[in-house]
Design an enzyme around this catalytic site. Structure first.
Site, PDB file in Angstrom:
ATOM      1  N   ASP A   1       0.737  -1.184   0.043  1.00 22.30           N
ATOM      2  CA  ASP A   1       0.012  -0.125  -0.006  1.00 22.30           C
ATOM      3  C   ASP A   1       0.935   1.286   0.112  1.00 22.30           C
ATOM      4  O   ASP A   1       1.230   1.692   1.062  1.00 22.30           O
ATOM      5  CB  ASP A   1      -0.951   0.019   1.263  1.00 22.30           C
TER       6      ASP A   1
ATOM      7  N   TYR B   1       3.722   9.150   0.660  1.00 19.94           N
ATOM      8  CA  TYR B   1       4.788   8.650   1.482  1.00 19.94           C
ATOM      9  C   TYR B   1       6.121   8.735   1.137  1.00 19.94           C
ATOM     10  O   TYR B   1       7.006   8.620   1.660  1.00 19.94           O
ATOM     11  CB  TYR B   1       4.350   7.012   1.439  1.00 19.94           C
TER      12      TYR B   1
ATOM     13  N   LYS C   1      -1.838   5.954  -4.654  1.00 24.20           N
ATOM     14  CA  LYS C   1      -2.987   7.032  -4.448  1.00 24.20           C
ATOM     15  C   LYS C   1      -2.464   8.157  -5.050  1.00 24.20           C
ATOM     16  O   LYS C   1      -1.587   8.661  -5.327  1.00 24.20           O
ATOM     17  CB  LYS C   1      -2.917   7.200  -2.629  1.00 24.20           C
TER      18      LYS C   1
ATOM     19  N   HIS D   1      -6.636   9.433  -2.428  1.00 22.83           N
ATOM     20  CA  HIS D   1      -6.379   9.411  -1.134  1.00 22.83           C
ATOM     21  C   HIS D   1      -7.093  10.244  -0.154  1.00 22.83           C
ATOM     22  O   HIS D   1      -7.340   9.624   1.139  1.00 22.83           O
ATOM     23  CB  HIS D   1      -4.747  10.170  -0.917  1.00 22.83           C
TER      24      HIS D   1
ATOM     25  N   SER E   1      -4.722   0.103  11.984  1.00 27.62           N
ATOM     26  CA  SER E   1      -5.340  -0.902  12.842  1.00 27.62           C
ATOM     27  C   SER E   1      -4.866  -0.878  14.148  1.00 27.62           C
ATOM     28  O   SER E   1      -5.553  -1.605  14.904  1.00 27.62           O
ATOM     29  CB  SER E   1      -4.881  -2.258  12.231  1.00 27.62           C
TER      30      SER E   1
ATOM     31  N   PHE F   1       0.760   7.387  15.494  1.00 28.74           N
ATOM     32  CA  PHE F   1       0.385   8.710  15.733  1.00 28.74           C
ATOM     33  C   PHE F   1       1.266   9.215  16.769  1.00 28.74           C
ATOM     34  O   PHE F   1       1.294  10.490  16.875  1.00 28.74           O
ATOM     35  CB  PHE F   1      -0.973   8.994  15.538  1.00 28.74           C
ATOM     36  N   LEU F   2       1.737   8.172  17.652  1.00 29.26           N
ATOM     37  CA  LEU F   2       2.588   8.802  18.829  1.00 29.26           C
ATOM     38  C   LEU F   2       3.890   9.583  18.312  1.00 29.26           C
ATOM     39  O   LEU F   2       4.179  10.932  18.821  1.00 29.26           O
ATOM     40  CB  LEU F   2       3.186   7.712  19.736  1.00 29.26           C
ATOM     41  N   GLU F   3       4.566   9.104  17.387  1.00 29.33           N
ATOM     42  CA  GLU F   3       5.779  10.021  16.876  1.00 29.33           C
ATOM     43  C   GLU F   3       5.368  11.193  16.170  1.00 29.33           C
ATOM     44  O   GLU F   3       6.420  12.102  16.069  1.00 29.33           O
ATOM     45  CB  GLU F   3       6.579   8.903  15.840  1.00 29.33           C
TER      46      GLU F   3
ATOM     47  N   GLN G   1       4.690 -11.862  11.785  1.00 31.69           N
ATOM     48  CA  GLN G   1       3.316 -11.743  12.559  1.00 31.69           C
ATOM     49  C   GLN G   1       2.185 -11.155  12.285  1.00 31.69           C
ATOM     50  O   GLN G   1       1.102 -11.842  12.314  1.00 31.69           O
ATOM     51  CB  GLN G   1       3.944 -11.156  14.249  1.00 31.69           C
ATOM     52  N   ASN G   2       2.307 -10.217  11.667  1.00 25.46           N
ATOM     53  CA  ASN G   2       1.323  -9.494  10.927  1.00 25.46           C
ATOM     54  C   ASN G   2       0.668 -10.034   9.775  1.00 25.46           C
ATOM     55  O   ASN G   2      -0.690  -9.658   9.414  1.00 25.46           O
ATOM     56  CB  ASN G   2       1.643  -8.112  10.653  1.00 25.46           C
TER      57      ASN G   2
HETATM   58  N1  LIG Z   1      -5.466   6.341   3.546  1.00 27.83           N
HETATM   59  C1  LIG Z   1      -4.877   7.086   4.260  1.00 27.83           C
HETATM   60  O1  LIG Z   1      -5.208   8.219   4.326  1.00 27.83           O
HETATM   61  C2  LIG Z   1      -3.892   6.335   5.165  1.00 27.83           C
HETATM   62  C3  LIG Z   1      -3.790   6.809   6.439  1.00 27.83           C
HETATM   63  C4  LIG Z   1      -2.598   6.133   7.294  1.00 27.83           C
HETATM   64  C5  LIG Z   1      -2.081   5.272   7.169  1.00 27.83           C
HETATM   65  N2  LIG Z   1      -2.447   4.578   5.757  1.00 27.83           N
HETATM   66  C6  LIG Z   1      -2.089   3.302   5.403  1.00 27.83           C
HETATM   67  O2  LIG Z   1      -2.081   2.206   6.337  1.00 27.83           O
HETATM   68  C7  LIG Z   1      -0.949   1.782   6.785  1.00 27.83           C
HETATM   69  C8  LIG Z   1      -1.088   1.395   8.018  1.00 27.83           C
HETATM   70  O3  LIG Z   1      -1.314   2.312   8.933  1.00 27.83           O
HETATM   71  P1  LIG Z   1      -0.254   3.167  10.088  1.00 27.83           P
HETATM   72  O4  LIG Z   1       0.980   3.253   9.285  1.00 27.83           O
HETATM   73  O5  LIG Z   1      -0.960   4.267  10.259  1.00 27.83           O
HETATM   74  O6  LIG Z   1      -0.212   2.076  11.169  1.00 27.83           O
HETATM   75  P2  LIG Z   1      -0.186   1.099  11.763  1.00 27.83           P
HETATM   76  O7  LIG Z   1       0.062  -0.237  11.004  1.00 27.83           O
HETATM   77  O8  LIG Z   1      -1.530   1.002  12.733  1.00 27.83           O
HETATM   78  O9  LIG Z   1       1.014   0.898  13.192  1.00 27.83           O
HETATM   79  C9  LIG Z   1       2.202   0.919  12.879  1.00 27.83           C
HETATM   80  C10 LIG Z   1       2.721   0.942  14.249  1.00 27.83           C
HETATM   81  O10 LIG Z   1       2.731  -0.402  14.948  1.00 27.83           O
HETATM   82  C11 LIG Z   1       3.992  -0.999  14.983  1.00 27.83           C
HETATM   83  N3  LIG Z   1       3.695  -2.435  14.747  1.00 27.83           N
HETATM   84  C12 LIG Z   1       3.477  -2.905  13.712  1.00 27.83           C
HETATM   85  N4  LIG Z   1       3.368  -4.355  13.675  1.00 27.83           N
HETATM   86  C13 LIG Z   1       3.558  -4.555  15.310  1.00 27.83           C
HETATM   87  C14 LIG Z   1       3.422  -5.561  15.775  1.00 27.83           C
HETATM   88  N5  LIG Z   1       3.190  -7.004  15.395  1.00 27.83           N
HETATM   89  N6  LIG Z   1       3.499  -5.434  17.142  1.00 27.83           N
HETATM   90  C15 LIG Z   1       3.808  -4.352  18.004  1.00 27.83           C
HETATM   91  N7  LIG Z   1       3.931  -3.019  16.984  1.00 27.83           N
HETATM   92  C16 LIG Z   1       3.696  -3.321  15.741  1.00 27.83           C
HETATM   93  C17 LIG Z   1       5.014  -0.375  14.128  1.00 27.83           C
HETATM   94  O11 LIG Z   1       6.229  -0.003  14.694  1.00 27.83           O
HETATM   95  P3  LIG Z   1       7.566  -0.659  14.229  1.00 27.83           P
HETATM   96  O12 LIG Z   1       7.545  -0.544  12.633  1.00 27.83           O
HETATM   97  O13 LIG Z   1       8.767  -0.567  14.928  1.00 27.83           O
HETATM   98  O14 LIG Z   1       7.039  -2.435  14.058  1.00 27.83           O
HETATM   99  C18 LIG Z   1       4.380   1.128  14.204  1.00 27.83           C
HETATM  100  O15 LIG Z   1       4.560   2.073  15.283  1.00 27.83           O
HETATM  101  C19 LIG Z   1       0.148   2.698   6.197  1.00 27.83           C
HETATM  102  O16 LIG Z   1       1.484   2.453   6.133  1.00 27.83           O
HETATM  103  C20 LIG Z   1      -0.419   3.217   5.164  1.00 27.83           C
HETATM  104  O17 LIG Z   1      -0.129   2.507   3.825  1.00 27.83           O
HETATM  105  C21 LIG Z   1      -3.423   5.304   4.835  1.00 27.83           C
END
Ligand SMILES: NC(=O)c1ccc[n+]([C@@H]2O[C@H](COP(=O)([O-])OP(=O)(O)OC[C@H]3O[C@@H](n4cnc5c(N)ncnc54)[C@H](OP(=O)(O)O)[C@@H]3O)[C@@H](O)[C@H]2O)c1
Length: 319
Positions: free
Chosen positions: A45, A50, A79, A112, A216, A222-224, A280-281
């Site tokens: 994705d 990005y 996107k 997007h 998910s 969003f902490l960083e 794991q994911n």
């Molecule tokens: N359409 C939109 O507007 C939009 C907006 C936001 C995101 N997205 C898409 O959705 C994707 C996912 O969302 P996201 O990036 O916000 O975050 P996310 O996948 O919900 O969370 C990522 C965070 O979780 C940690 N993490 C991942 N797997 C883990 C696990 N098994 N155990 C513990 N921690 C874990 C990661 O740290 P580490 O990297 O250190 O593992 C990172 O800090 C994005 O990359 C993007 O492609 C789309």
């Protein structure tokens, strides 16, 4: 490990689990994409915003050149950024993004945000981001219908196999479906136990759109970015309910959160920079949560949205 697929209204199959590329660093992105393909990921994705599509494409090219995967086995998502909504800008930017990835079609190309911003020449600033150099938000007057017709033309031209939308409300989806010649195949939205958006999910699924969940893990991503309500929200991984369900199944809290979505037919695209977590994911489909537990997780809903332009100080009150 392979992942099951879901049939899109375009007739194509989309993997239910993919790798999200937001905040994947440029210097590691090619290797991470390559490693993810080796681990079994097939959906990536990406997005103009990005800023790592070239590097992601390098990872893909390496995996293909080594015979690990064929292009047609991958599902590459990108996107359309807000600055390219004007209809005459859609095809040129899609072609640029395809060139960055080094592929000749996207499996899925998504609007997007339902927000049209003033065009930014990619040779001047790329990715354009939200604001101009002087920090101002500058809007374009292009209505979504005109942008969508240009998206449909990408399908006609073979540049995108399916097209989709992201961050759209039910009202906007309803309106778009009135005129869409090519229906959106997917709706990508923020979706986690603190923001379940049940009505929107139900409506989109009823209309035959596959819902993809982003962020998910809720506040974690969003902490960083120091998003205020994320910093102030209790982490989902440490929530007693999630931890308890994880222990019961011998799984991690992250896997429970992802399975809570996939078991309801919602695709997920978690991002991780860590190979163990990446593995794991991916393992979030071949086992089941109890229906009662799914319900209990859904009851954690608080309407808490973290990916809100207002939270980044941008006055775009779309949610
Ligand atoms: N359409 C939109 O507007 C939009 C907006 C936001 C995101 N997205 C898409 O959705 C994707 C996912 O969302 P996201 O990036 O916000 O975050 P996310 O996948 O919900 O969370 C990522 C965070 O979780 C940690 N993490 C991942 N797997 C883990 C696990 N098994 N155990 C513990 N921690 C874990 C990661 O740290 P580490 O990297 O250190 O593992 C990172 O800090 C994005 O990359 C993007 O492609 C789309």
């Amino acid at each position: 490990m392979t992942t099951p697929t879901v049939k899109l209204n375009s007739g194509y199959d989309m993997p239910l689990v993919g790798f999200g590329l937001w905040k994947v660093n440029n210097d590691t992105c090619a290797d991470q994409v390559y490693e993810a393909i080796k681990q079994g990921y097939r959906l990536f994705d990406g997005a103009c915003d990005y800023g790592n599509e070239t590097e992601a494409g390098q990872g893909v090219a390496r995996a293909i050149s080594e015979g690990i995967v064929k292009r047609e086995e991958l599902f590459i998502v990108s996107k359309l950024w807000n600055s390219f909504h004007d209809p005459e800008r859609v095809e040129p930017i899609a072609r640029k993004q395809l060139a960055d990835w080094g592929v000749d079609y996207f499996d899925l190309y998504i609007v997007h945000f339902p927000i049209a911003l003033k065009y930014v020449d990619p040779s001047v600033r790329y990715p354009p981001s939200w604001t101009s150099e002087n920090g101002k938000l500058e809007f374009s007057n292009t209505p979504i219908q005109a942008t969508w017709q240009a998206m449909e033309a990408l399908v006609d031209a073979g540049l995108a196999r399916s097209i989709g939308i992201s961050n759209f409300s039910a009202q906007l989806v309803m309106d778009l479906l009135r005129y869409a010649r090519v229906r959106p195949a997917t709706l990508q939205i923020e979706h986690h136990p603190y923001l379940t958006q049940e009505r929107l999910v139900e409506y989109a699924q009823k209309e035959g759109l596959v819902v993809t969940a982003y962020s998910s893990f809720g506040p974690l991503s969003f902490l960083e970015l120091e998003v205020k309500n994320a910093v102030n929200s209790p982490p989902l991984f440490e929530h007693d309910l999630i931890k308890g369900i994880a222990e019961k199944h011998g799984r991690t809290p992250a896997q429970v959160l992802l399975r809570w979505a996939t078991q309801r037919g919602i695709a997920v695209i978690p991002k991780s920079n860590n190979p163990t977590r990446l593995q794991q994911n991916l393992d979030v489909t071949g086992w089941n949560l109890e229906e009662g537990d799914i319900q209990k997780i859904s009851e954690l809903d608080r309407g808490l949205r973290f990916n809100d332009p207002l939270g980044y100080g941008l006055y775009v009150p779309i949610f």
